[in-house]
Write an enzyme that holds these catalytic residues in place. Structure first.
Site, PDB file in Angstrom:
ATOM      1  N   ARG A 241       0.821  -1.205   0.000  1.00  0.00           N
ATOM      2  CA  ARG A 241       0.000   0.000   0.000  1.00  0.00           C
ATOM      3  C   ARG A 241       0.863   1.266   0.000  1.00  0.00           C
ATOM      4  NH1 ARG A 241      -1.738   0.984   4.276  1.00  0.00           N
ATOM      5  NH2 ARG A 241      -0.687  -0.609   5.531  1.00  0.00           N
TER       6      ARG A 241
ATOM      7  N   HIS B 134      -8.730  -5.192  13.370  1.00  0.00           N
ATOM      8  CA  HIS B 134      -7.740  -5.774  12.467  1.00  0.00           C
ATOM      9  C   HIS B 134      -7.215  -7.033  13.147  1.00  0.00           C
ATOM     10  CE1 HIS B 134      -3.661  -5.432  10.210  1.00  0.00           C
ATOM     11  NE2 HIS B 134      -4.569  -6.028   9.449  1.00  0.00           N
TER      12      HIS B 134
ATOM     13  N   ARG C  13       2.212 -12.310  -1.853  1.00  0.00           N
ATOM     14  CA  ARG C  13       0.886 -12.557  -1.271  1.00  0.00           C
ATOM     15  C   ARG C  13       0.068 -13.536  -2.114  1.00  0.00           C
ATOM     16  NH1 ARG C  13      -0.941 -10.097   3.715  1.00  0.00           N
ATOM     17  NH2 ARG C  13       0.492  -8.381   4.159  1.00  0.00           N
TER      18      ARG C  13
ATOM     19  N   SER D  99       1.345  -7.030  10.086  1.00  0.00           N
ATOM     20  CA  SER D  99       1.832  -7.915   9.034  1.00  0.00           C
ATOM     21  C   SER D  99       3.128  -8.598   9.470  1.00  0.00           C
ATOM     22  CB  SER D  99       2.081  -7.107   7.761  1.00  0.00           C
ATOM     23  OG  SER D  99       2.590  -7.933   6.737  1.00  0.00           O
TER      24      SER D  99
ATOM     25  N   LYS E 196      -0.616 -13.603  12.172  1.00  0.00           N
ATOM     26  CA  LYS E 196      -2.073 -13.510  12.337  1.00  0.00           C
ATOM     27  C   LYS E 196      -2.822 -14.538  11.478  1.00  0.00           C
ATOM     28  CE  LYS E 196      -3.434  -9.437  11.246  1.00  0.00           C
ATOM     29  NZ  LYS E 196      -4.051  -9.557   9.920  1.00  0.00           N
ATOM     30  N   THR E 197      -2.445 -14.635  10.208  1.00  0.00           N
ATOM     31  CA  THR E 197      -3.098 -15.591   9.307  1.00  0.00           C
ATOM     32  C   THR E 197      -2.649 -17.014   9.611  1.00  0.00           C
ATOM     33  OG1 THR E 197      -3.333 -13.947   7.548  1.00  0.00           O
ATOM     34  CG2 THR E 197      -3.407 -16.250   6.889  1.00  0.00           C
TER      35      THR E 197
ATOM     36  N   ASP F 117      -8.396 -11.692   8.894  1.00  0.00           N
ATOM     37  CA  ASP F 117      -7.840 -10.339   8.888  1.00  0.00           C
ATOM     38  C   ASP F 117      -8.735  -9.230   9.433  1.00  0.00           C
ATOM     39  OD1 ASP F 117      -5.644  -8.633   8.269  1.00  0.00           O
ATOM     40  OD2 ASP F 117      -6.672  -7.948   6.472  1.00  0.00           O
TER      41      ASP F 117
ATOM     42  N   LYS G  82      -8.202  -2.826   1.830  1.00  0.00           N
ATOM     43  CA  LYS G  82      -8.023  -2.022   3.032  1.00  0.00           C
ATOM     44  C   LYS G  82      -8.817  -0.720   2.968  1.00  0.00           C
ATOM     45  CE  LYS G  82      -5.323  -4.706   5.427  1.00  0.00           C
ATOM     46  NZ  LYS G  82      -5.900  -5.473   6.552  1.00  0.00           N
TER      47      LYS G  82
END
Length: 526
Positions: A54, A215, A316, A233, A237-238, A252, A196
């Protein structure tokens, strides 16, 4: 289905409009348009150009009534004058007019009472594919009378040549007009801006209804026990929420209302760097037809080198949540029993797992800490500390305490436990110690989720005053107290003191006279 005329889309004219194509049709367009390469297993691979992440410095909100009174203006939420937006909006409309376009409709939010219908107008089939993966896919019946409440126009090839005159950061622009329920994107191909972008808007709308937007990832056990995983990131988390023994609710973005937890999305967006079937089997197996790989390195035969960061470390994959066999089709769950804050501490100071008091939970939620490893710049050897409010500051239009107060209220009401888990370094900082293995971290997570962590003896660390288990099945006891794991104890003391100082300095921005929301006493001391 509503006919997407130029008038409906807000354009002067249109070429061919490819509206809500299915996956097979999107793949055919991606292939025909040479938008990417097909991996050996049939997954489409695309590159997002020079932007592989981003562009937060190019994100703006239109400064106008009444929304400007609610937004926390600053480096994160930058204002754009209405007349500048009007210029850019007209340019985007002119640019997209007459072109062949891909339009995809989807929902954000699994709770039908508060979900938002969103439309995405894009130049490329792969961008349409991306949002189809990421948002909740309407049924055929729902599409018959679909009416978008928010529209994103993605003119990725259009740049703003007058950015200096407009007083902007660069030729790239990602702009949200809250009053007009529209966003425009120009100058960047990165698909994550769309994902996002809607998340940012949910973070504006929901808290005003008393709903916490988060988040975080979420999963649910066989007994209905829900766990939330917050983290920036690269913290896991994933990976850690994708568990063969627990159903995935989402990886997410979630909301927490009076009914419980609900996913905003209909897919997952996982990092691929160093991905392996051994360490992350569920994510590895999710990479198949209908998934979409971004910026990975592959040979001419389509064989992927997941270890390569030649294009970016932020490789990704997006995929429909159905690619995770063990997911909850409802995308919802009850109120959580456990909240886990994930941090990747490259200083090697924080313990692998610690149990937080309610006050500490507020402190570490607002701090949103992680640390990145030293960059490639010559002479830079120190880890870089990152503090991101609520583990998602880049996506918060309101002041961070608005989200923290909602979290505190809900934790208190539903008696939720909170933990801090370090997926980073132990035995020394980056370059000296070793990173916690996924196996050891999973053992910490499992002890939290099965409740066994509540039946062990606890100790307390010195600077951060965190409650840490003296022993835990599956984790080397030597690692549980971070100081014990360092060979050089004075070096640990100096590093811990330094990091504690960083926390204290960062938290000063949340303290104001007469504020009843001061959790400094729950933080570290030097």
């Amino acid at each position: 289905m509503q006919s997407l005329t130029a008038e409906v889309l807000g354009l002067k004219k249109v070429g061919t409009v490819y509206h809500n194509l299915n996956y097979q049709e999107l793949f055919a367009h991606e292939t025909k348009n040479a938008e990417g390469q097909v991996a050996e297993n049939g997954t489409m691979m695309v590159d997002t150009g020079k932007f592989t992440g981003r562009s937060p410095k190019d994100k703006y909100f239109v400064h106008q009534k009444p929304s400007f009174e609610n937004i926390a203006w600053g480096k994160i939420n930058q204002p754009m004058a209405p007349e500048v937006f009007d210029e850019l909006y007209a340019e985007v409309m002119d640019y997209l007019s007459g072109k062949d376009l891909y339009v995809t409709d989807g929902f954000c939010g699994a709770n039908e009472k508060t979900r938002v219908s969103a439309r995405f107008v894009t130049e490329y089939a792969w961008q349409s594919h991306f949002v189809k993966n990421m948002f909740i896919r309407p049924t055929a019946a729902e599409l018959t009378d679909f009416s978008p409440e928010f529209t994103v126009y993605n003119a990725c090839n259009l740049t703003n040549e007058r950015w200096e005159k407009h007083g902007l950061n660069s030729e790239v622009f990602v702009v949200f007009n809250i009053e007009k329920n529209v966003a425009i994107i120009g100058g960047t191909w990165y698909g994550g801006e769309m994902k996002k972008g809607i998340f940012t808007m949910m973070n504006y709308w929901l808290p005003m209804q008393g709903i916490l937007s988060m988040h975080c990832s979420a999963n649910v056990g066989r007994n209905g026990d829900v766990a939330l995983f917050f983290g920036l990131s690269g913290t896991g988390k994933t990976t850690l929420s994708t568990d063969p023994n627990r159903k995935l609710i989402g990886d997410d973005e979630h909301g927490w209302d009076d009914d419980g937890i609900f996913n905003f999305e209909g897919g997952c967006y996982a990092k691929c760097i160093n991905l392996s079937a051994e360490n992350e089997p569920e994510i590895y197996q999710a990479i198949q037809r209908n998934a979409l790989l971004e910026n990975v390195v592959a040979d001419e035969e389509g064989v992927i080198d997941f270890e390569s960061d030649a294009k970016t470390e932020n490789t990704r994959v997006s995929y429909p949540i159905e690619h995770i066999e063990n997911h909850d089709p409802s995308l919802k769950g009850g109120h959580p029993q456990n909240i886990i804050f994930l941090t990747c501490d490259a200083f090697g100071v924080l313990p692998p797992v610690s149990k937080l008091t309610k006050e500490q939970a507020m402190y570490y939620f607002l701090s949103g800490y992680t640390a990145k490893v030293a960059g490639t710049e010559r002479g830079v050897t120190e880890p870089q500390a990152t503090f991101s409010s609520c583990f998602g500051e880049a996506f918060l239009p309101l002041h961070p305490t608005a989200y923290a107060k909602l979290l505190g209220e809900k934790m208190e009401k539903h008696n939720v436990n909170a933990y801090l888990v370090n997926t980073g370094w132990v035995g020394g900082g980056y370059g000296v110690g070793e990173r916690m293995s996924i196996k050891a971290t999973r053992a910490c997570i499992n002890a939290i989720l099965d409740g066994s962590i509540n039946h062990v003896e606890f100790d307390q660390t010195r600077w951060f005053r965190l409650n840490i288990p003296k022993s835990l099945p599956g984790v080397d006891s030597h690692l549980l107290n971070p100081r014990n794991a360092w060979a050089d104890k004075p070096a640990f003391d100096n590093t811990a003191n330094k990091l504690a100082g960083m926390f204290i300095e960062n938290f000063k921005k949340y303290i104001s006279k007469g504020d009843d929301f001061d959790f400094t006493k729950a933080g570290p001391q030097v």
